[in-house]
Design a protein around this motif. Structure first.
Motif, PDB file in Angstrom:
ATOM      1  N   ARG A  20      -7.043 -54.863 -45.148  1.00 57.18           N
ATOM      2  CA  ARG A  20      -7.216 -54.176 -46.366  1.00 57.18           C
ATOM      3  C   ARG A  20      -8.262 -52.858 -45.826  1.00 57.18           C
ATOM      4  NH1 ARG A  20     -12.725 -55.382 -48.885  1.00 57.18           N
ATOM      5  NH2 ARG A  20     -14.072 -55.976 -47.433  1.00 57.18           N
ATOM      6  N   VAL A  21      -7.844 -52.155 -46.900  1.00 63.52           N
ATOM      7  CA  VAL A  21      -8.661 -50.749 -46.872  1.00 63.52           C
ATOM      8  C   VAL A  21      -9.397 -50.516 -47.991  1.00 63.52           C
ATOM      9  CG1 VAL A  21      -6.780 -49.827 -45.376  1.00 63.52           C
ATOM     10  CG2 VAL A  21      -6.624 -49.417 -47.917  1.00 63.52           C
ATOM     11  N   LEU A  22     -10.399 -49.492 -47.904  1.00 63.28           N
ATOM     12  CA  LEU A  22     -11.447 -49.217 -48.929  1.00 63.28           C
ATOM     13  C   LEU A  22     -11.866 -47.823 -48.799  1.00 63.28           C
ATOM     14  CD1 LEU A  22     -13.211 -50.267 -51.165  1.00 63.28           C
ATOM     15  CD2 LEU A  22     -15.104 -50.858 -49.717  1.00 63.28           C
ATOM     16  N   LEU A  23     -11.659 -47.251 -50.141  1.00 61.58           N
ATOM     17  CA  LEU A  23     -12.233 -45.886 -49.961  1.00 61.58           C
ATOM     18  C   LEU A  23     -12.969 -45.488 -51.000  1.00 61.58           C
ATOM     19  CD1 LEU A  23     -11.513 -42.906 -48.973  1.00 61.58           C
ATOM     20  CD2 LEU A  23      -9.549 -42.830 -50.321  1.00 61.58           C
ATOM     21  N   ARG A  24     -14.152 -45.034 -50.949  1.00 60.74           N
ATOM     22  CA  ARG A  24     -15.204 -44.825 -51.987  1.00 60.74           C
ATOM     23  C   ARG A  24     -16.148 -43.846 -51.822  1.00 60.74           C
ATOM     24  NH1 ARG A  24     -20.216 -46.631 -51.685  1.00 60.74           N
ATOM     25  NH2 ARG A  24     -20.597 -47.688 -49.617  1.00 60.74           N
ATOM     26  N   PRO A  25     -16.637 -42.953 -52.644  1.00 60.64           N
ATOM     27  CA  PRO A  25     -17.629 -41.779 -52.350  1.00 60.64           C
ATOM     28  C   PRO A  25     -19.019 -42.708 -52.249  1.00 60.64           C
ATOM     29  CG  PRO A  25     -17.074 -42.216 -54.772  1.00 60.64           C
ATOM     30  CD  PRO A  25     -16.058 -42.926 -53.962  1.00 60.64           C
ATOM     31  N   SER A  26     -19.906 -42.217 -51.191  1.00 53.69           N
ATOM     32  CA  SER A  26     -21.124 -42.670 -51.211  1.00 53.69           C
ATOM     33  C   SER A  26     -21.755 -42.618 -52.654  1.00 53.69           C
ATOM     34  CB  SER A  26     -21.860 -41.962 -49.947  1.00 53.69           C
ATOM     35  OG  SER A  26     -23.242 -42.414 -49.969  1.00 53.69           O
ATOM     36  N   GLY A  27     -22.791 -43.709 -52.608  1.00 59.14           N
ATOM     37  CA  GLY A  27     -23.660 -43.312 -54.099  1.00 59.14           C
ATOM     38  C   GLY A  27     -24.740 -42.362 -53.678  1.00 59.14           C
ATOM     39  N   THR A  28     -25.145 -42.505 -52.467  1.00 62.79           N
ATOM     40  CA  THR A  28     -26.712 -41.722 -51.929  1.00 62.79           C
ATOM     41  C   THR A  28     -26.561 -40.618 -51.353  1.00 62.79           C
ATOM     42  OG1 THR A  28     -26.669 -43.109 -50.116  1.00 62.79           O
ATOM     43  CG2 THR A  28     -27.832 -44.179 -52.380  1.00 62.79           C
ATOM     44  N   GLU A  29     -25.350 -40.282 -50.739  1.00 66.73           N
ATOM     45  CA  GLU A  29     -24.942 -39.331 -49.966  1.00 66.73           C
ATOM     46  C   GLU A  29     -23.770 -38.396 -50.157  1.00 66.73           C
ATOM     47  OE1 GLU A  29     -26.118 -40.322 -45.354  1.00 66.73           O
ATOM     48  OE2 GLU A  29     -25.572 -42.202 -46.351  1.00 66.73           O
TER      49      GLU A  29
ATOM     50  N   PHE B  91     -30.424 -40.108 -61.677  1.00 64.97           N
ATOM     51  CA  PHE B  91     -30.443 -41.598 -60.948  1.00 64.97           C
ATOM     52  C   PHE B  91     -29.007 -41.896 -60.242  1.00 64.97           C
ATOM     53  CE2 PHE B  91     -33.698 -42.362 -63.772  1.00 64.97           C
ATOM     54  CZ  PHE B  91     -34.669 -43.148 -63.203  1.00 64.97           C
ATOM     55  N   GLY B  92     -28.829 -42.389 -58.947  1.00 59.08           N
ATOM     56  CA  GLY B  92     -27.950 -42.685 -58.407  1.00 59.08           C
ATOM     57  C   GLY B  92     -27.587 -44.104 -58.150  1.00 59.08           C
ATOM     58  N   THR B  93     -27.191 -44.984 -57.326  1.00 57.84           N
ATOM     59  CA  THR B  93     -26.784 -46.207 -57.101  1.00 57.84           C
ATOM     60  C   THR B  93     -28.165 -46.965 -57.091  1.00 57.84           C
ATOM     61  OG1 THR B  93     -26.111 -46.193 -54.856  1.00 57.84           O
ATOM     62  CG2 THR B  93     -24.563 -46.143 -56.741  1.00 57.84           C
TER      63      THR B  93
END
Length: 446
Positions: free
Chosen positions: A405-414, A5-7
């Motif tokens: 602001r900045v935001l850095l995150r790994p994709s939950g589906t790709e 399961f992912g997000t």
């Protein structure tokens, strides 16, 4: 969570990552868990979007459900929120939606809903994964095996429900509807016409291969151009499974999820129906939204990216309105998950009740320039522990100060990393994204 399961449920390339074997195993595990919880012969509602692989995966999921002693009730091609609604308002023990939402036709996914119409929690998904890893679940014999059933009235019941909760007459309002050649292609126009709107449809002819192909909510320029071309009052654009809404003004300007949520929040506040005088959003929400809510004295509850996390926050804090910039908008007074058609009805209701155009309503907030880049071809699993990247992030945060602001995150589906920045000017935001994206490529490229 585990590795299946992912997000947003199980997602991947159909017949490669998400195989018929996995779909079968998920069906058996789900029924086994329901039987362990006391359901003697649980029934599971199953819906899907029109992509080709949906038929294959539905057959496998049904095989797993019936193999474990459950009845599989097929409702055909319907939006994800329709499956959630029908599950919550029937004797079904659970629901399942086969869709990859806004993703290309080669992808697919499976998400489950509990008996109340809510998506499964992380703990519940973990339990299914553990059962699959252990033995897969029960295998009853003879007449204890489940059956496949069909519900031919499901579409009509969902359309009737949406029309019944609408408190608006859209007669005289001309709208363009982009169905993304997906699950909303039939249902959406039906509902809007039943409410009196003059509806022009585009990309509402699914053939199994054209879902999300240059259309739908991830292509806002398409609906924007169509509204102008058809001299319409507004544009409504859904994604493949119709849980999103992106709109367009009569002038051809995009109205994204942040702006729609701001419009709905202000209206609910004015009518005295906004619970806790607060809304739930994610970290991707534009800073301009937060400033607008502050001016309206509406609190903002921030969550991780994903409508499931927005919903969790809403339930925990007794909120009735929340959503994402991508167009997932949740109205807990009338639905248990994001519903793009319901969101459109609510938005058009404000247009009609106020007498203002969508363009005028959209001035509720001023968007800060936002730049988003998806960095592909990198190992996203190493992101959290790569200090050199986070050093660049901190430097850009200091440079932008309170004005961005900045935001850095790994994709939950790709398989990619998302880099986003907001600033008072587009150039400042672009510079921050470029520097961070370069750092990600330098240190995470595989």
């Amino acid at each position: 969570m585990g590795s299946i399961f992912g997000t947003d449920g199980v997602r991947g390339k159909a017949n490669a990552d998400l195989t018929p074997e996995l779909a079968l195993a998920l069906g058996r595990a789900l029924v086994t868990v329901l039987r362990e919880e006391g359901a003697k012969r649980p029934s599971i509602l199953i819906g899907r979007d029109p992509r080709w692989s949906g038929e294959m995966l539905e057959s496998a999921l049904i095989a797993g459900i019936t193999s474990a002693g459950g009845d599989a009730v097929s409702v055909g091609v319907l939006p994800t929120p329709a499956v959630a609604h029908l599950t919550a308002n029937s004797a079904a023990a659970a629901g399942a939606m086969i869709s990859a939402s806004h993703n290309p036709v080669g992808d697919n996914g499976i998400k489950f809903f509990g008996p109340g119409g809510h998506k499964l929690t992380d703990a519940e998904e973990d339990r299914l994964e553990q059962l699959i890893a252990r033995d897969g679940g029960d295998r009853p014999l003879s007449t204890a095996i489940g059956r496949r059933l069909r519900d031919h009235a499901a579409v009509a019941r969902y359309v009737e429900y949406l029309a019944s909760i609408a408190d608006v007459d859209l007669t005289g309002l001309r709208i363009v509807v982009d169905g993304a050649n997906g699950a909303a292609s039939n249902v959406g126009p039906q509902v809007y016409r039943q409410l009196g709107a003059d509806v022009v449809t585009i990309h509402c002819k699914p053939d199994g291969a054209n879902i999300n192909d240059g259309c739908g909510s991830t292509y806002p320029d398409v609906i924007a151009a169509a509204v102008v071309a058809h001299n319409a009052d507004a544009g409504i654009s859904h994604d493949g499974d119709a849980d999103r809404l992106i709109a367009a003004t009569h002038e051809g300007s995009e109205v994204d999820g942040d702006v729609i949520l701001a419009i709905l929040a202000r209206d609910a506040k004015h009518r005295g129906v906004l619970k806790q005088d607060a809304v739930a959003t994610t970290v991707m929400t534009n800073l301009g939204f937060k400033r607008a809510m502050s001016e309206l004295h509406i609190d903002v509850v921030e969550t991780k990216v994903g409508d499931r996390y927005v919903l969790e926050a809403m339930l925990e804090q007794d909120l009735n309105l929340g959503g994402e910039q991508s167009g997932h908008l949740i109205d807990l007074d009338h639905a248990t998950t994001g519903d793009g058609i319901l969101s459109a009805i609510r938005l058009l209701s404000v247009v009609r009740s106020t007498g203002a155009s969508l363009r005028e309503l959209s001035t509720v907030m001023s968007r800060l320039p936002q730049v988003l880049v998806n960095v592909k071809g990198v190992d996203k699993s190493r992101l959290a522990d790569t200090d050199a990247i986070w050093k660049v992030v901190r430097a850009e945060e200091e440079r932008l100060g309170d004005g961005g602001r900045v935001l850095l995150r790994p994709s939950g589906t790709e398989a990619l990393v998302r880099v986003m920045a907001e600033a008072e000017t587009h150039d400042d935001a672009q510079l921050a994204v470029d520097r961070i994206a370069d750092a990600v490529r330098d240190h995470l490229t595989v």
